[in-house]
Structures are given as structure tokens and as C-alpha cells.
Design a protein around this motif. Sequence first.
Motif, short mmCIF file in Angstrom:
data_model
loop_
_atom_site.label_atom_id
_atom_site.label_comp_id
_atom_site.label_asym_id
_atom_site.label_seq_id
_atom_site.Cartn_x
_atom_site.Cartn_y
_atom_site.Cartn_z
N ASP A 34 -1.02 -13.00 3.04
CA ASP A 34 -1.37 -12.43 1.73
C ASP A 34 -0.47 -11.26 1.33
O ASP A 34 -0.33 -10.97 0.14
CB ASP A 34 -2.82 -11.95 1.75
CG ASP A 34 -3.76 -12.90 1.01
OD1 ASP A 34 -3.28 -13.92 0.50
OD2 ASP A 34 -4.97 -12.61 0.97
N HIS A 50 1.31 -13.97 -4.33
CA HIS A 50 0.65 -15.06 -5.04
C HIS A 50 -0.69 -14.57 -5.61
O HIS A 50 -1.31 -13.65 -5.09
CB HIS A 50 0.42 -16.26 -4.12
CG HIS A 50 -0.39 -15.96 -2.90
ND1 HIS A 50 0.17 -15.73 -1.67
CD2 HIS A 50 -1.73 -15.83 -2.71
CE1 HIS A 50 -0.78 -15.49 -0.78
NE2 HIS A 50 -1.94 -15.54 -1.39
N ARG A 51 -1.13 -15.24 -6.67
CA ARG A 51 -2.42 -14.97 -7.28
C ARG A 51 -3.12 -16.31 -7.50
O ARG A 51 -2.51 -17.27 -7.96
CB ARG A 51 -2.27 -14.24 -8.62
CG ARG A 51 -1.61 -12.88 -8.48
CD ARG A 51 -1.53 -12.15 -9.80
NE ARG A 51 -2.83 -11.74 -10.29
CZ ARG A 51 -3.00 -10.91 -11.32
NH1 ARG A 51 -1.95 -10.41 -11.96
NH2 ARG A 51 -4.20 -10.56 -11.72
N HIS A 97 -10.75 -12.34 -5.27
CA HIS A 97 -9.39 -12.20 -4.77
C HIS A 97 -8.53 -11.43 -5.76
O HIS A 97 -7.67 -10.62 -5.38
CB HIS A 97 -8.80 -13.60 -4.51
CG HIS A 97 -7.56 -13.61 -3.68
ND1 HIS A 97 -6.29 -13.68 -4.23
CD2 HIS A 97 -7.37 -13.55 -2.33
CE1 HIS A 97 -5.40 -13.67 -3.26
NE2 HIS A 97 -6.01 -13.60 -2.11
N ASP A 98 -8.78 -11.65 -7.04
CA ASP A 98 -8.01 -10.96 -8.07
C ASP A 98 -8.53 -9.54 -8.29
O ASP A 98 -7.75 -8.60 -8.44
CB ASP A 98 -8.07 -11.74 -9.39
CG ASP A 98 -7.10 -11.19 -10.42
OD1 ASP A 98 -5.89 -11.18 -10.14
OD2 ASP A 98 -7.56 -10.78 -11.51
N ARG A 115 2.87 -17.16 -8.63
CA ARG A 115 3.53 -15.98 -8.08
C ARG A 115 3.68 -14.92 -9.16
O ARG A 115 3.97 -15.23 -10.33
CB ARG A 115 4.91 -16.34 -7.54
CG ARG A 115 4.91 -17.28 -6.35
CD ARG A 115 4.55 -16.56 -5.07
NE ARG A 115 5.43 -15.42 -4.81
CZ ARG A 115 6.64 -15.52 -4.28
NH1 ARG A 115 7.13 -16.70 -3.94
NH2 ARG A 115 7.37 -14.43 -4.06
N GLU A 116 3.48 -13.65 -8.78
CA GLU A 116 3.72 -12.55 -9.69
C GLU A 116 5.22 -12.43 -9.96
O GLU A 116 6.04 -12.73 -9.12
CB GLU A 116 3.22 -11.23 -9.10
CG GLU A 116 1.73 -11.15 -8.94
CD GLU A 116 1.30 -9.83 -8.33
OE1 GLU A 116 2.14 -9.22 -7.63
OE2 GLU A 116 0.17 -9.42 -8.54
N ARG A 165 -7.32 -7.19 -5.54
CA ARG A 165 -5.87 -7.17 -5.30
C ARG A 165 -5.23 -5.80 -5.49
O ARG A 165 -4.48 -5.34 -4.59
CB ARG A 165 -5.18 -8.20 -6.19
CG ARG A 165 -3.66 -8.26 -6.03
CD ARG A 165 -3.08 -9.27 -6.99
NE ARG A 165 -3.43 -8.97 -8.37
CZ ARG A 165 -2.79 -8.10 -9.13
NH1 ARG A 165 -1.74 -7.44 -8.66
NH2 ARG A 165 -3.18 -7.88 -10.37
N ARG A 182 -11.02 -7.85 0.93
CA ARG A 182 -10.16 -8.97 0.51
C ARG A 182 -9.70 -9.80 1.71
O ARG A 182 -9.63 -11.03 1.64
CB ARG A 182 -8.95 -8.45 -0.27
CG ARG A 182 -8.22 -9.53 -1.09
CD ARG A 182 -7.19 -8.87 -1.97
NE ARG A 182 -6.62 -9.76 -2.95
CZ ARG A 182 -5.35 -10.17 -2.95
NH1 ARG A 182 -4.53 -9.77 -1.98
NH2 ARG A 182 -4.89 -10.95 -3.90
N PHE A 205 -2.42 -21.65 -7.35
CA PHE A 205 -1.87 -20.31 -7.22
C PHE A 205 -0.54 -20.22 -7.96
O PHE A 205 0.13 -21.21 -8.20
CB PHE A 205 -1.67 -19.92 -5.74
CG PHE A 205 -0.55 -20.64 -5.04
CD1 PHE A 205 0.74 -20.13 -5.05
CD2 PHE A 205 -0.78 -21.83 -4.38
CE1 PHE A 205 1.78 -20.79 -4.42
CE2 PHE A 205 0.24 -22.50 -3.73
CZ PHE A 205 1.53 -21.98 -3.75
N THR A 215 -3.56 -3.97 -2.25
CA THR A 215 -2.10 -3.85 -2.20
C THR A 215 -1.70 -2.39 -2.04
O THR A 215 -0.79 -2.05 -1.28
CB THR A 215 -1.48 -4.43 -3.47
OG1 THR A 215 -1.85 -5.82 -3.58
CG2 THR A 215 0.04 -4.33 -3.44
#
Length: 279
Positions: A13, A264-265, A241-242, A277-278, A245, A202, A275, A249
Amino acid sequence: MRPRSLVFTLFGDYFRYCGDGEAPLRGLSDVLQLFEVEPATTRVVMSRLRAEGWFETRRDGRLTTYVLSPKAWQLLDEGRERIFRHVSGEWDGQWTLIATRASDRSARDEVRKQLTWLGFGQLQPAIWVAPGDRMAAARDLMETNGVSSDVFLSRSGDLDHDRSIAARGWDLDALDALYGRFVAQHDSPVDGGTHDDALVARVRLTDDYRRFPFTDPDLPADLLPAGWNAPRAHEVFVRRHDELRPGATSAIERLTGMTVRGAHRAFLDGGAVGFTRER
């Protein structure tokens, strides 16, 4: 949560998105202490994982950094694809059936694990079944492991019979109960927590959720019992999960001095989990 499992969840993650897929041992130890893992235990676990080929190390003076090996990258890529992809679509009524013949026990045991990972259920000791056309994957698996078998497509022509097959091939009641417990445990956000709290929550969320791909074959909706808890569990996972985050982080970056880039989100689209990717 076992330290080994924690390490792979953290790298999956977060740390895979740091530098070259890396984490300094000192920072990793600080993170794992949030989960009551002592630094001495972290050193032993990482040393063993390195010996098994999952990590390489880099030394900068007295600082040791653990870097994902090609073997570990493959594992994390496969795991992310499976954990963050749950299908939801139409079913054409076809089943893929596998009838295995005599083979050595070790090969059978290995094939059993891999068939479960591919979404097959066991109807009888030598009969495996999965919805849809999975013949290519099944034949490749059998040939790779040297197991003699017959692989073919079949239809029952009767939805009630199909539901009976599903109920016999998988323990749907037990799986539904697991999804229900996941919802009860994780659909209760804690207000006012710290960034460290967000990271712990998380990681536990992901660690609990990533077990489902090993047990849930993502059966078509037509084959599932009424009130199936999985869609609710998927929604809870994606949302929490969001929500967690940013704080999680921040905790990782503060404790390790690393920057998490392009993580990833998860998202939910019509009942299917995916999912992105940012940027």
C-alpha cells in the motif's frame, strides 16, 4: 496481525510507491511499533524475508534500506490485481469443469491451492468447477503441474441446479458471515483520531480485506443467496480505504522520511471494485 503479513501489506500500500520500492529499516521499525512489533523482531523478520529472496538491501553508512526484489514486485502486482478487482457482470450459464486423474499428492496439493486462487470450487475429490469459460487458465495450470485431467465446458440448463452446484462447491454461508463481520468491524469510523490511528486502521482494513480473494470466487449474482453481504463489504472497504488515506500516508512519510508518490486508490463501479493510480 503477524509481522510478516504487516510487512507485505505496508509495502503493497505504501513503500512500493517510495523511491525504488524501498523503506529504511529504522523507519520501518518505527511503523511496526504502532502494531506492537518490537524493533528486534522487525530486524529478524526482514532478515528472513531477505534470505527468502523477497528483498535486497542497500547500505548508506550505518543506514540499512530494504528494497523490493523482482520476485516481490511480481507478488505485489498479482496481489494488487486480485485484491482490488472484484468483477460484477452477466453470466452466460457456462461452467468450466475439471476432472483430475491420478497424480502424486504434492502436485495435487499445489494444484488445489492454485485452483482456489483461480476461483474454482471442489464438487468432489477429483471434480472442480468455476462459472464461465476458464479453460485456458485451467489447462495451463494442469500442464504446468503435470496433473492429468479433462477440462471442458458444460451447462446444466437449470438455474436452480446451478445454484445447487454453487452451494456445494463453496461454503457460501461461511463466506457471507465473514463479509458480515468485516462490515461490522470496519464500518465504524473513529472521529478525532491521529494520523498514526489512521495508518493502523487502514492497514488492518486492507489486511482483513485481502483474505477474501483466497476464498471468494466472485460468483455471478444469479448464483448467490439473498442478502449477500459482499457488495456492502466492497463498498465499506473502498470508502474507508479512501477516507483513511491522507492521515495514513502522512504517518508513513513522517515516520520514515520517505515520500509516497502515485499510490493506488480503490473505486467502486456498478458493484465492481477496481483501482487507479494517483497522478
